[in-house]
Design an enzyme around this catalytic site. Structure first.
Site, PDB file in Angstrom:
ATOM      1  N   ASP A 127      57.340 -69.104   0.142  1.00  0.00           N
ATOM      2  CA  ASP A 127      58.175 -69.314   1.343  1.00  0.00           C
ATOM      3  C   ASP A 127      58.969 -68.054   1.674  1.00  0.00           C
ATOM      4  O   ASP A 127      59.030 -67.608   2.826  1.00  0.00           O
ATOM      5  CB  ASP A 127      59.092 -70.549   1.182  1.00  0.00           C
ATOM      6  CG  ASP A 127      59.613 -70.748  -0.236  1.00  0.00           C
ATOM      7  OD1 ASP A 127      59.109 -70.092  -1.161  1.00  0.00           O
ATOM      8  OD2 ASP A 127      60.540 -71.565  -0.426  1.00  0.00           O
ATOM      9  N   TYR A 167      41.682 -76.889  -3.092  1.00  0.00           N
ATOM     10  CA  TYR A 167      40.359 -76.850  -2.466  1.00  0.00           C
ATOM     11  C   TYR A 167      39.252 -77.268  -3.432  1.00  0.00           C
ATOM     12  O   TYR A 167      38.072 -77.249  -3.069  1.00  0.00           O
ATOM     13  CB  TYR A 167      40.070 -75.455  -1.902  1.00  0.00           C
ATOM     14  CG  TYR A 167      40.930 -75.139  -0.707  1.00  0.00           C
ATOM     15  CD1 TYR A 167      42.306 -74.983  -0.864  1.00  0.00           C
ATOM     16  CD2 TYR A 167      40.402 -75.000   0.549  1.00  0.00           C
ATOM     17  CE1 TYR A 167      43.121 -74.709   0.218  1.00  0.00           C
ATOM     18  CE2 TYR A 167      41.205 -74.723   1.639  1.00  0.00           C
ATOM     19  CZ  TYR A 167      42.563 -74.580   1.466  1.00  0.00           C
ATOM     20  OH  TYR A 167      43.373 -74.304   2.540  1.00  0.00           O
ATOM     21  N   LYS A 206      54.265 -70.168  -6.226  1.00  0.00           N
ATOM     22  CA  LYS A 206      55.383 -71.118  -6.168  1.00  0.00           C
ATOM     23  C   LYS A 206      55.635 -71.588  -7.609  1.00  0.00           C
ATOM     24  O   LYS A 206      55.708 -72.792  -7.892  1.00  0.00           O
ATOM     25  CB  LYS A 206      55.006 -72.279  -5.229  1.00  0.00           C
ATOM     26  CG  LYS A 206      56.134 -73.206  -4.881  1.00  0.00           C
ATOM     27  CD  LYS A 206      57.056 -72.689  -3.791  1.00  0.00           C
ATOM     28  CE  LYS A 206      58.221 -73.618  -3.567  1.00  0.00           C
ATOM     29  NZ  LYS A 206      59.236 -73.111  -2.644  1.00  0.00           N
ATOM     30  N   ASP A 238      45.266 -69.286   2.520  1.00  0.00           N
ATOM     31  CA  ASP A 238      44.782 -69.837   3.790  1.00  0.00           C
ATOM     32  C   ASP A 238      45.907 -69.763   4.832  1.00  0.00           C
ATOM     33  O   ASP A 238      45.724 -69.287   5.961  1.00  0.00           O
ATOM     34  CB  ASP A 238      44.352 -71.293   3.540  1.00  0.00           C
ATOM     35  CG  ASP A 238      43.556 -71.877   4.687  1.00  0.00           C
ATOM     36  OD1 ASP A 238      43.337 -71.170   5.681  1.00  0.00           O
ATOM     37  OD2 ASP A 238      43.140 -73.044   4.582  1.00  0.00           O
TER      38      ASP A 238
END
Ligand code: NAD
Length: 333
Positions: free
Chosen positions: A204, A124, A171, A228
């Protein structure tokens, strides 16, 4: 003395949602001095920046804002008004509670968790360009400073609110440098809060675990993009975007807004659910120290949902304004 609040009515369905919240606040006799400020598509159409400097200055001056959702033009052109606002006001902590509501049936009984999303960095940063005519590059920015303050905000919240656990969502198995820094910083901050259980999950796996073991989670802290996405996931688990509230906190200002966007296809139809914006506004009341008013409004909202008054997204036929009237009828005092 009246609380001064800068009010952005927003785009699409924003103005009708804001009107519903205003009506409920007025009926609850809240002494709020709403100060209308401009931002969003109307500004662009009038040839102004999507978030004018005067709007930023006014929110800085009063320290608090309530915001209807704004539309982001897709692709070329204007930057996101939401991202701009968060960056210019340094609203680094996006806090999104996800709690089951009475009368809103979902398979996720007893859901009660809070997401802390870093709000100013990551992809972002909006630094992206074409490397060649056919290859694009977006830069993911993660800093130790940005990671530390969001992790600290999550642990402080957990300590203050009697929450037992903070989980870092990342991640770092793939993005070893950027997410590695976020995770290392999380672990460093966690060591200062020995009474709070701290561990981490890959994003995930976290999504899968949220839908299978949602009661095992308490506070989640994560980067901007994962936050988000994961907060829309838990919004769905709560009953949908129509009921999911949020707040953006910085060191000097706070701006309260629903998780959802401007839902432009429903604009002007008096159809969408004002619950998410109303719950965001009651988070604002907590910030203002108006705890009795918060309890009164949330009690009235719960009574409304429990009696079966619901907008289309929850399977009902109430209009936006009709729902607000029903909440008003349940207010005490
Ligand atoms: P959206 O959240 O506006 O709407 C997605 C769908 O969710 C809607 O079609 C509707 O079915 C449902 N929904 C949303 N709000 C609802 C409500 N209050 N009551 C009932 N149902 C509701 O997402 P989108 O369509 O992807 O985005 C529309 C615009 O909003 C885009 O320009 C996007 O950039 C912007 N956006 C703004 C914010 C923000 O202001 N913070 C957040 C997300 C998206």
């Amino acid at each position: 003395m009246a609380h001064k609040v800068a009010l952005i009515r927003g785009d699409g369905t924003g103005p009708e949602l804001v009107a519903a919240v205003e009506k409920i606040f007025n009926t609850a006799n809240l002494n709020i001095d709403w100060i209308d400020v401009e931002a969003g598509l109307a500004c662009v159409e009038a040839g102004k920046p999507i978030v004018p400097d005067e709007t930023i200055a006014k929110i800085k001056e009063v320290g608090i804002g309530l915001k209807g959702p704004m539309t982001t033009p897709i692709g070329k052109g204007s930057v996101s008004p939401n991202v701009t606002l968060r960056k210019k006001l340094d609203l680094y902590a996006c806090v999104r509670p996800a709690k089951s509501l009475p009368g809103v049936e979902t398979p996720f009984k007893g859901l009660d968790l809070v997401i802390f999303r870093e709000n100013t960095e990551d992809l972002y940063a909006q630094i992206e360009y074409m490397v060649t005519p056919t290859v694009a590059q977006s830069l993911k920015i993660i800093s130790e400073f940005g990671s530390e303050r969001i992790c600290r905000a999550a642990f402080e919240y957990a300590r203050k609110n009697g929450r037992k656990q903070v989980v870092c969502v990342h991640k770092a198995n793939i993005m070893k440098v950027a997410d590695g820094l976020f995770l290392r910083t999380f672990k460093k901050v966690a060591a200062e809060y020995p009474e709070i259980e701290a561990w981490d999950n890959i994003v995930d796996n976290q999504c899968m675990q949220l839908v299978t073991r949602w009661n095992s989670y308490d506070v989640l802290v994560t980067e901007n993009l994962y936050g988000d996405i994961v907060s829309d996931l838990v919004a769905g688990m709560m009953g949908g975007l129509g009921v999911a509230p949020g707040a953006n906190y910085g060191t000097k200002c706070a701006v309260f807004e629903a998780v959802h966007g401007s839902a432009p296809k429903y604009a002007g139809l008096n159809k969408v659910n004002p619950t998410a914006l109303l719950l965001s506004a009651t988070m604002m009341l907590e910030h203002l120290g108006e705890l009795d008013a918060k309890k009164n409004i949330e009690g009235a909202l719960e009574a409304t949902l429990s009696e079966g008054t619901k907008t289309y997204d929850l399977g009902g036929s109430a209009t936006t304004s009709g729902f607000a009237d029903a909440v008003c009828a349940h207010l005490k005092g």
